[in-house]
Motif scaffolding. Structure first.
Motif, PDB file in Angstrom:
ATOM      1  N   VAL A  52       0.833  -1.205   0.000  1.00  0.00           N
ATOM      2  CA  VAL A  52       0.000   0.000   0.000  1.00  0.00           C
ATOM      3  C   VAL A  52       0.870   1.257   0.000  1.00  0.00           C
ATOM      4  CG1 VAL A  52      -1.646   1.348   1.366  1.00  0.00           C
ATOM      5  CG2 VAL A  52      -1.984  -1.118   1.081  1.00  0.00           C
ATOM      6  N   LEU A  53       1.882   1.296   0.870  1.00  0.00           N
ATOM      7  CA  LEU A  53       2.731   2.481   0.952  1.00  0.00           C
ATOM      8  C   LEU A  53       3.462   2.745  -0.356  1.00  0.00           C
ATOM      9  CD1 LEU A  53       4.310   2.236   4.532  1.00  0.00           C
ATOM     10  CD2 LEU A  53       2.246   3.439   3.791  1.00  0.00           C
ATOM     11  N   TRP A  54       3.846   1.676  -1.049  1.00  0.00           N
ATOM     12  CA  TRP A  54       4.552   1.839  -2.316  1.00  0.00           C
ATOM     13  C   TRP A  54       3.699   2.585  -3.330  1.00  0.00           C
ATOM     14  CZ3 TRP A  54       9.400   1.487  -3.859  1.00  0.00           C
ATOM     15  CH2 TRP A  54       9.685   1.416  -5.229  1.00  0.00           C
ATOM     16  N   VAL A  55       2.424   2.227  -3.409  1.00  0.00           N
ATOM     17  CA  VAL A  55       1.525   2.883  -4.356  1.00  0.00           C
ATOM     18  C   VAL A  55       1.292   4.335  -3.956  1.00  0.00           C
ATOM     19  CG1 VAL A  55      -0.836   2.922  -5.257  1.00  0.00           C
ATOM     20  CG2 VAL A  55       0.395   0.749  -5.079  1.00  0.00           C
ATOM     21  N   ILE A  56       1.098   4.582  -2.658  1.00  0.00           N
ATOM     22  CA  ILE A  56       0.769   5.933  -2.212  1.00  0.00           C
ATOM     23  C   ILE A  56       1.944   6.883  -2.399  1.00  0.00           C
ATOM     24  CG2 ILE A  56       0.093   7.349  -0.246  1.00  0.00           C
ATOM     25  CD1 ILE A  56      -1.427   4.920   0.827  1.00  0.00           C
ATOM     26  N   TYR A  57       3.128   6.504  -1.864  1.00  0.00           N
ATOM     27  CA  TYR A  57       4.259   7.444  -1.969  1.00  0.00           C
ATOM     28  C   TYR A  57       5.622   6.773  -2.098  1.00  0.00           C
ATOM     29  CZ  TYR A  57       4.887   6.527   3.076  1.00  0.00           C
ATOM     30  OH  TYR A  57       5.080   5.918   4.297  1.00  0.00           O
ATOM     31  N   GLY A  58       5.716   5.472  -1.895  1.00  0.00           N
ATOM     32  CA  GLY A  58       7.016   4.811  -1.925  1.00  0.00           C
ATOM     33  C   GLY A  58       7.721   4.941  -3.256  1.00  0.00           C
ATOM     34  N   TYR A  59       6.992   4.701  -4.347  1.00  0.00           N
ATOM     35  CA  TYR A  59       7.600   4.820  -5.666  1.00  0.00           C
ATOM     36  C   TYR A  59       8.058   6.250  -5.926  1.00  0.00           C
ATOM     37  CZ  TYR A  59       8.253   4.825 -10.707  1.00  0.00           C
ATOM     38  OH  TYR A  59       8.792   4.976 -11.964  1.00  0.00           O
ATOM     39  N   ALA A  60       7.281   7.223  -5.457  1.00  0.00           N
ATOM     40  CA  ALA A  60       7.623   8.625  -5.689  1.00  0.00           C
ATOM     41  C   ALA A  60       8.926   9.016  -5.000  1.00  0.00           C
ATOM     42  CB  ALA A  60       6.485   9.523  -5.193  1.00  0.00           C
ATOM     43  N   ILE A  61       9.245   8.360  -3.875  1.00  0.00           N
ATOM     44  CA  ILE A  61      10.514   8.622  -3.185  1.00  0.00           C
ATOM     45  C   ILE A  61      11.654   7.842  -3.827  1.00  0.00           C
ATOM     46  CG2 ILE A  61      11.762   8.368  -0.997  1.00  0.00           C
ATOM     47  CD1 ILE A  61       9.086   8.736   0.446  1.00  0.00           C
ATOM     48  N   ALA A  62      11.399   6.582  -4.161  1.00  0.00           N
ATOM     49  CA  ALA A  62      12.457   5.721  -4.697  1.00  0.00           C
ATOM     50  C   ALA A  62      12.850   6.101  -6.115  1.00  0.00           C
ATOM     51  CB  ALA A  62      12.009   4.259  -4.650  1.00  0.00           C
ATOM     52  N   PHE A  63      11.915   6.651  -6.879  1.00  0.00           N
ATOM     53  CA  PHE A  63      12.192   6.988  -8.276  1.00  0.00           C
ATOM     54  C   PHE A  63      11.720   8.408  -8.571  1.00  0.00           C
ATOM     55  CE2 PHE A  63      12.079   2.437  -7.983  1.00  0.00           C
ATOM     56  CZ  PHE A  63      13.220   2.071  -8.683  1.00  0.00           C
ATOM     57  N   PRO A  64      12.446   9.395  -8.030  1.00  0.00           N
ATOM     58  CA  PRO A  64      12.035  10.789  -8.223  1.00  0.00           C
ATOM     59  C   PRO A  64      12.374  11.342  -9.600  1.00  0.00           C
ATOM     60  CG  PRO A  64      14.043  10.699  -6.932  1.00  0.00           C
ATOM     61  CD  PRO A  64      13.601   9.285  -7.118  1.00  0.00           C
ATOM     62  N   GLY A  65      12.980  10.517 -10.471  1.00  0.00           N
ATOM     63  CA  GLY A  65      13.247  10.954 -11.833  1.00  0.00           C
ATOM     64  C   GLY A  65      14.487  11.805 -11.956  1.00  0.00           C
ATOM     65  N   ALA A  66      14.531  12.624 -13.014  1.00  0.00           N
ATOM     66  CA  ALA A  66      15.746  13.354 -13.359  1.00  0.00           C
ATOM     67  C   ALA A  66      16.215  14.275 -12.245  1.00  0.00           C
ATOM     68  CB  ALA A  66      15.503  14.164 -14.635  1.00  0.00           C
ATOM     69  N   GLU A  67      15.292  15.010 -11.623  1.00  0.00           N
ATOM     70  CA  GLU A  67      15.692  15.980 -10.614  1.00  0.00           C
ATOM     71  C   GLU A  67      16.286  15.313  -9.381  1.00  0.00           C
ATOM     72  OE1 GLU A  67      12.409  18.491  -9.729  1.00  0.00           O
ATOM     73  OE2 GLU A  67      12.337  19.382 -11.730  1.00  0.00           O
ATOM     74  N   GLY A  68      15.881  14.085  -9.110  1.00  0.00           N
ATOM     75  CA  GLY A  68      16.379  13.400  -7.918  1.00  0.00           C
ATOM     76  C   GLY A  68      17.427  12.354  -8.190  1.00  0.00           C
ATOM     77  N   THR A  69      17.979  12.356  -9.411  1.00  0.00           N
ATOM     78  CA  THR A  69      18.924  11.303  -9.773  1.00  0.00           C
ATOM     79  C   THR A  69      20.109  11.242  -8.821  1.00  0.00           C
ATOM     80  OG1 THR A  69      18.283  11.451 -12.101  1.00  0.00           O
ATOM     81  CG2 THR A  69      20.384  10.412 -11.609  1.00  0.00           C
ATOM     82  N   LEU A  70      20.687  12.382  -8.489  1.00  0.00           N
ATOM     83  CA  LEU A  70      21.881  12.396  -7.650  1.00  0.00           C
ATOM     84  C   LEU A  70      21.603  12.877  -6.234  1.00  0.00           C
ATOM     85  CD1 LEU A  70      24.500  13.770 -10.196  1.00  0.00           C
ATOM     86  CD2 LEU A  70      23.831  11.403  -9.736  1.00  0.00           C
ATOM     87  N   ALA A  71      20.374  13.207  -5.925  1.00  0.00           N
ATOM     88  CA  ALA A  71      20.036  13.681  -4.581  1.00  0.00           C
ATOM     89  C   ALA A  71      19.927  12.507  -3.618  1.00  0.00           C
ATOM     90  CB  ALA A  71      18.716  14.448  -4.604  1.00  0.00           C
ATOM     91  N   PRO A  72      20.402  12.642  -2.388  1.00  0.00           N
ATOM     92  CA  PRO A  72      20.307  11.538  -1.428  1.00  0.00           C
ATOM     93  C   PRO A  72      18.885  11.299  -0.932  1.00  0.00           C
ATOM     94  CG  PRO A  72      21.265  13.471  -0.386  1.00  0.00           C
ATOM     95  CD  PRO A  72      21.146  13.783  -1.842  1.00  0.00           C
ATOM     96  N   TRP A  73      18.012  12.300  -1.045  1.00  0.00           N
ATOM     97  CA  TRP A  73      16.639  12.166  -0.542  1.00  0.00           C
ATOM     98  C   TRP A  73      15.770  13.181  -1.272  1.00  0.00           C
ATOM     99  CZ3 TRP A  73      11.903  12.031   1.392  1.00  0.00           C
ATOM    100  CH2 TRP A  73      11.530  11.028   2.282  1.00  0.00           C
ATOM    101  N   SER A  74      14.868  12.709  -2.118  1.00  0.00           N
ATOM    102  CA  SER A  74      13.965  13.609  -2.824  1.00  0.00           C
ATOM    103  C   SER A  74      12.686  12.861  -3.157  1.00  0.00           C
ATOM    104  CB  SER A  74      14.615  14.166  -4.097  1.00  0.00           C
ATOM    105  OG  SER A  74      15.008  13.111  -4.947  1.00  0.00           O
ATOM    106  N   ILE A  75      11.702  13.578  -3.713  1.00  0.00           N
ATOM    107  CA  ILE A  75      10.414  12.959  -4.001  1.00  0.00           C
ATOM    108  C   ILE A  75       9.825  13.591  -5.263  1.00  0.00           C
ATOM    109  CG2 ILE A  75       9.188  14.569  -2.477  1.00  0.00           C
ATOM    110  CD1 ILE A  75       7.267  12.231  -1.823  1.00  0.00           C
ATOM    111  N   ASP A  76       9.220  12.759  -6.083  1.00  0.00           N
ATOM    112  CA  ASP A  76       8.511  13.222  -7.272  1.00  0.00           C
ATOM    113  C   ASP A  76       7.037  13.354  -6.908  1.00  0.00           C
ATOM    114  OD1 ASP A  76       7.339  13.711  -9.680  1.00  0.00           O
ATOM    115  OD2 ASP A  76       8.061  11.904 -10.687  1.00  0.00           O
TER     116      ASP A  76
END
Length: 422
Positions: A52-76
């Motif tokens: 459940v958490l993965w669908v709600i926000y987990g994927y958005a943290i784990a794969f924030p895309g281009a802007e978060g590629t090199l950031a240690p902690w970000s969210i899409d």
């Protein structure tokens, strides 16, 4: 869209999801009979919660895309709830949701792995609270460090976060972690060590006191894990190609060698090879080959398996020497095995290992990746577990532990051989 590769990814996701019930059997067989329901429920609880958490926000943290590629902690923020991923972009090799599903199963099994360190003595509700917080602040960000897909500033395709792509910018080589030696096994093993220290030792903890109640369950669980691991490793290529085939073959070779090595160590050390040892050796080999499955020739995979099986068979004894109660040897198998597999690449990775054409840089970046994840996961897991223990309590009462916690926590028994009537 390539329907063949899409089907391959979805099949791989189903295989990896099967690993969590497999882990439940593996862990369930290792505990005492009156704790088997509780032990298996820790895995199934992780399956429900993290799914459940993965669908709600987990994927958005784990794969924030281009802007978060090199950031240690970000969210899409656009990926919250996955609504931005419902459509397949033109020219995409597979639907985004296929990748979402595949990575969801990684998150689930990683959290479930941690539970083996606290067998026989953990409250179910406290475990779920820990799992939710740890997944949010540890697993999801660490998955981004390793796996995040996005575009670099120059428009080129970037694979991985700071551990892979970022280290490559600094050293010319990124850390190799094809399927999760750092993000999954070192991560889970370090958290398991932290929780074992927080909860303390089981009542009567000493060598030989706590024996597996159902070795056939252990063998069944190991078999299901091995079966699912083909999706874990070969599926990480995200395409049915030669690299996936190499990963598949190495996922046969390394655990097979590790199984044999573990049995040899048992025979020399204890006089008898055991079924639990065979299952544990196979899992140790699977753990070690996970980061390395696409970067070793099959012969070097066998060598890795032999090393991992022998070393992990010896490493599980550390808990008795160091007096920490890692109930089901998550530290000895997953942390140690993950470290072996990750660092081994520094020596034998095809083309870049110290003995296979490289100059030592690969070993350096592998070590940075491994110990960064280890320290980050251990510190935060200890803090989260300690806070839970000191507030609502994480451990059951000693008398409940001695009696067996299935009936106390879940109101069920694993084995009802006869019905008692008034």
């Amino acid at each position: 869209m390539d329907q063949g590769n899409t089907a391959f990814i979805l099949l791989a996701a189903a295989l990896v999801l099967l690993m969590t019930p497999g882990l439940a059997f593996f862990y369930g067989g290792l505990v005492k009979a009156k704790s088997v329901i509780s032990m298996m429920m820790l895995s199934f609880g992780a399956l429900g919660l993290i799914g459940v958490l993965w669908v709600i926000y987990g994927y958005a943290i784990a794969f924030p895309g281009a802007e978060g590629t090199l950031a240690p902690w970000s969210i899409d923020w656009s990926a919250i709830g996955l609504t931005s991923l419902l459509e397949t972009p033109d020219g995409a090799a597979y639907p985004p949701l296929a990748f979402v599903a595949f990575q969801a199963t990684f998150a689930i099994i990683t959290v479930a792995l941690v539970s083996g360190a606290i067998a026989d003595r953990a409250k179910f509700g406290s475990w779920l609270i820990f799992a939710a917080i740890w997944a949010t602040v540890v697993y999801f960000p660490v998955a981004s460090w390793v796996f995040n897909f996005g575009l670099a500033e120059d428009g080129s395709f970037a694979y991985g976060g700071w551990i892979t792509h970022g280290l490559q910018d600094v050293f010319g080589l990124g850390a190799i972690d094809f399927a999760g030696g750092t993000a999954v096994h070192i991560n889970a093993g370090a958290a398991a060590l932290a929780l074992a220290l927080v909860l303390g030792k089981r009542v009567g903890f000493q060598k030989g006191v706590h024996v597996p109640h159902n070795p056939p369950f252990v063998l069944l669980g190991a078999g299901l894990l091995w079966f699912g691991w083909f999706g874990f490793n070969a599926g990480s290529e995200l395409a049915a190609d030669g690299t996936a085939a190499l990963a598949f073959v190495n996922t046969i070779a390394a655990p097979a060698a590790a199984l044999l090595a573990w049995l040899i160590v048992e025979k020399i050390k204890d006089g008898k090879p055991t079924s639990v040892g065979a299952a544990s050796g196979a899992v140790a080999g699977l753990v070690a080959i996970t980061p390395a499955c696409a970067s070793l020739t099959p012969i070097w995979a066998i060598v890795l398996g032999l090393i991992a099986g022998a070393v992990c068979a010896l490493a599980i004894e550390l808990k008795f020497k160091l007096r920490f109660d890692d109930s089901l040897d998550v530290v000895g198998i997953h942390l140690v095995g993950g470290l072996i597999g990750t660092l081994y690449l520094g020596f034998f990775a095809t083309g870049t290992g110290l003995f296979t054409g490289g100059d030592g840089t690969q070993l350096l970046v592998q070590a940075i990746a491994a110990f960064s994840v280890l320290i980050y996961s251990f510190v935060l897991a200890y803090a989260i577990g300690f806070a839970i223990e000191k507030t609502i309590g994480f451990r059951v009462k000693n008398e409940d532990e001695i009696a067996g916690i299935d009936t106390v926590v879940h109101g069920e028994e694993g084995y009802v051989l006869a019905e008692t009537r008034a």
